[in-house]
Design a protein around this motif. Structure first.
Motif, mmCIF file in Angstrom:
data_model
loop_
_atom_site.group_PDB
_atom_site.id
_atom_site.type_symbol
_atom_site.label_atom_id
_atom_site.label_comp_id
_atom_site.label_asym_id
_atom_site.label_seq_id
_atom_site.Cartn_x
_atom_site.Cartn_y
_atom_site.Cartn_z
ATOM 1 N N LEU A 1 0.823 -1.210 0.000
ATOM 2 C CA LEU A 1 0.000 0.000 0.000
ATOM 3 C C LEU A 1 0.860 1.265 0.000
ATOM 4 C CD1 LEU A 1 -2.751 -1.124 2.552
ATOM 5 C CD2 LEU A 1 -3.000 -0.895 0.075
ATOM 6 N N ILE A 2 1.939 1.245 0.756
ATOM 7 C CA ILE A 2 2.836 2.400 0.805
ATOM 8 C C ILE A 2 3.434 2.674 -0.571
ATOM 9 C CG2 ILE A 2 5.056 3.221 1.706
ATOM 10 C CD1 ILE A 2 4.307 1.741 4.345
ATOM 11 N N THR B 1 4.170 8.786 2.378
ATOM 12 C CA THR B 1 5.385 9.352 2.963
ATOM 13 C C THR B 1 5.173 9.611 4.450
ATOM 14 O OG1 THR B 1 4.767 11.669 2.618
ATOM 15 C CG2 THR B 1 5.803 10.528 0.755
ATOM 16 N N SER B 2 6.159 10.249 5.055
ATOM 17 C CA SER B 2 6.064 10.591 6.484
ATOM 18 C C SER B 2 4.983 11.629 6.751
ATOM 19 C CB SER B 2 7.418 11.105 6.992
ATOM 20 O OG SER B 2 7.820 12.239 6.254
ATOM 21 N N ARG B 3 4.507 12.297 5.689
ATOM 22 C CA ARG B 3 3.422 13.279 5.846
ATOM 23 C C ARG B 3 2.041 12.623 5.741
ATOM 24 N NH1 ARG B 3 6.932 15.963 2.403
ATOM 25 N NH2 ARG B 3 5.574 15.575 0.616
ATOM 26 N N SER B 4 2.002 11.371 5.324
ATOM 27 C CA SER B 4 0.730 10.661 5.142
ATOM 28 C C SER B 4 0.194 10.170 6.485
ATOM 29 C CB SER B 4 0.920 9.471 4.199
ATOM 30 O OG SER B 4 1.478 9.872 2.961
ATOM 31 N N SER C 1 -4.674 9.968 4.193
ATOM 32 C CA SER C 1 -4.349 9.505 2.841
ATOM 33 C C SER C 1 -4.914 8.106 2.616
ATOM 34 C CB SER C 1 -2.827 9.467 2.646
ATOM 35 O OG SER C 1 -2.258 10.733 2.824
ATOM 36 N N LEU C 2 -5.012 7.362 3.711
ATOM 37 C CA LEU C 2 -5.461 5.972 3.624
ATOM 38 C C LEU C 2 -6.270 5.621 4.863
ATOM 39 C CD1 LEU C 2 -5.169 3.157 2.144
ATOM 40 C CD2 LEU C 2 -3.182 2.761 3.606
#
Length: 415
Positions: free
Chosen positions: A97-98, A104-107, A171-172
């Motif tokens: 999924l990543i 990213t670290s902002r997600s 984001s997810l």
């Protein structure tokens, strides 16, 4: 006003049709995760009817009765971490999924029904921000202690508003083996529309109706599992909330599951080829036809007959039979088939929380799995058959010494 312990569904959860047809009944069933202490054995136990119905309009299969979720989830004994199969599965899925969605670290990843935080730990390991939502206070406490921030409540639009206010949009959003547990799907999808970014993705995993029917997996039907999804009714459901089911993949987890991918609906459909193929395959198999589900119900009766016949025969021959594993599905099988201490001696499980407790209604006591090696019973009835490969490897020494394993589903066999 106090909520009733059980309510009867009046309409289909996905298309709202009131024309629901009965497929079969498993009878009165206990709360399958409500294991008992010795002090509770003489007390009355909660039990409720468990009836499976079908919606001819959209093809949805669901349970007729809905038990108050506070009776089932406030203190929960299924813990993801104790299954190596699930730990490995979550690690691979998180990586996939990543990579696929460029996280990213902002997600931010939000998980509904996050259990003890096992799946979210995989994302955190790769530097992604995470937040869990789970109503089981005992599991939320464990997750928080291990650094996975978790809200001990049910996911809803109200909670989605709170998350966005405090953390921003996600984001997810993920939900593994939880989406099928939800009665008010409308409220959850309203919450999804709030919490997801414009380009956010919802990913859910749950047992697939096709696998359930083809594998005669009736023991996965219990009060926690309200919906038995196929692609056709799901597509209808998401469309009502301006969302689109755009991809799906099948996985062997829990005897056969699907991972679905959902996004905000665009001007044009973006269904993948494999989703289109699965929609066509469902029609070919007749999975949305009542006659297919009626045939499934007849096979369930055959398993009940054959398993009882086998266990009664073994008891007459003075053979010692022990239940290996004490999963929720095992309690359905034992109760539906009328199997108790007269036919098997006890249960074993690898979850310490269950040790010393007694299975609902059958009152079979749960011991550590090490007892199998100590006593070498003649037969083990494998209740978590969905982890058959992993467990048979674990039982190599037991089998080498002559021990035999009974597999109850999809048909009764001895290996």
């Amino acid at each position: 006003m106090k909520k009733q312990p059980v309510k009867i569904v009046k309409h289909c959860r996905t298309c709202k049709s009131t024309d629901l047809k009965k497929i079969f009944s498993l009878g009165d069933m206990p709360m399958v995760n409500n294991f008992l202490t010795s002090y509770q054995l003489d007390q009355p136990e909660l039990k409720f009817p468990l009836t499976v119905v079908f919606c001819p309009k959209c093809g949805m299969v669901e349970t007729l009765e809905v038990v108050n979720p506070s009776l089932m989830y406030t203190n929960y004994v299924y813990i993801s971490t104790f299954s190596k199969t699930m730990a490995d599965h979550f690690d691979k899925l998180a990586q996939s999924l990543i990579a696929r969605f460029g996280m990213t670290s902002r997600s931010l990843v939000v998980e509904m029904g996050s259990n003890d935080g096992l799946f979210l730990k995989k994302f955190k390991k790769y530097g992604v921000k995470v937040l869990g939502v789970d109503p089981a206070k005992n599991l939320a406490k464990i997750a928080n202690q291990e650094g996975i921030e978790t809200l001990d409540t049910f996911f809803s639009k109200k909670i989605a508003d709170k998350i966005v206010k405090e953390k921003g949009q996600a984001s997810l959003v993920i939900g593994t083996n939880v989406f099928a547990h939800i009665d008010d799907l409308d409220d959850v999808l309203k919450g999804l529309n709030v919490v997801l970014k414009d380009d956010g993705i919802f990913v859910a995993e749950f047992p697939y109706l096709v696998d359930l029917v083809q594998g005669v997996q009736f023991d996965t039907i219990y009060h926690e599992h309200l919906s038995y999804f196929s692609m056709k009714p799901l597509a209808h459901l998401f469309k009502r909330f301006n969302l689109e089911l755009f991809d799906v993949e099948r996985t062997p987890v829990h005897g056969g599951s699907v991972i679905i991918y959902v996004k905000r609906k665009g001007a044009e459909s973006s269904q993948t080829a494999r989703l289109k193929r699965l929609l066509v395959e469902e029609e070919r198999l007749g999975i949305h036809e009542k006659k297919t589900l009626d045939a499934f119900a007849k096979k369930v009766l055959i398993i009940k007959r054959d398993l009882n016949k086998l266990l009664i025969g073994l008891k007459k021959r003075k053979k010692k039979v022990v239940g290996f594993g004490a999963p929720a599905k095992g309690n359905i099988l034992l109760n539906y088939c009328g199997i108790d201490g007269k036919l098997i001696d006890y249960l074993t499980d690898n979850i310490p929380y269950k040790h010393g407790l007694y299975a609902p209604r059958t009152h079979l006591q749960v011991f550590p799995q090490e007892r199998v090696a100590e006593e070498q019973p003649d037969y083990l009835l494998l209740l978590p058959w969905n982890f058959k490969k992993e467990i048979l490897r674990k039982l190599a020494s037991y089998r080498k010494k002559g021990g035999k394993v009974i597999i109850p589903i999809p048909k009764v066999e001895i290996i």
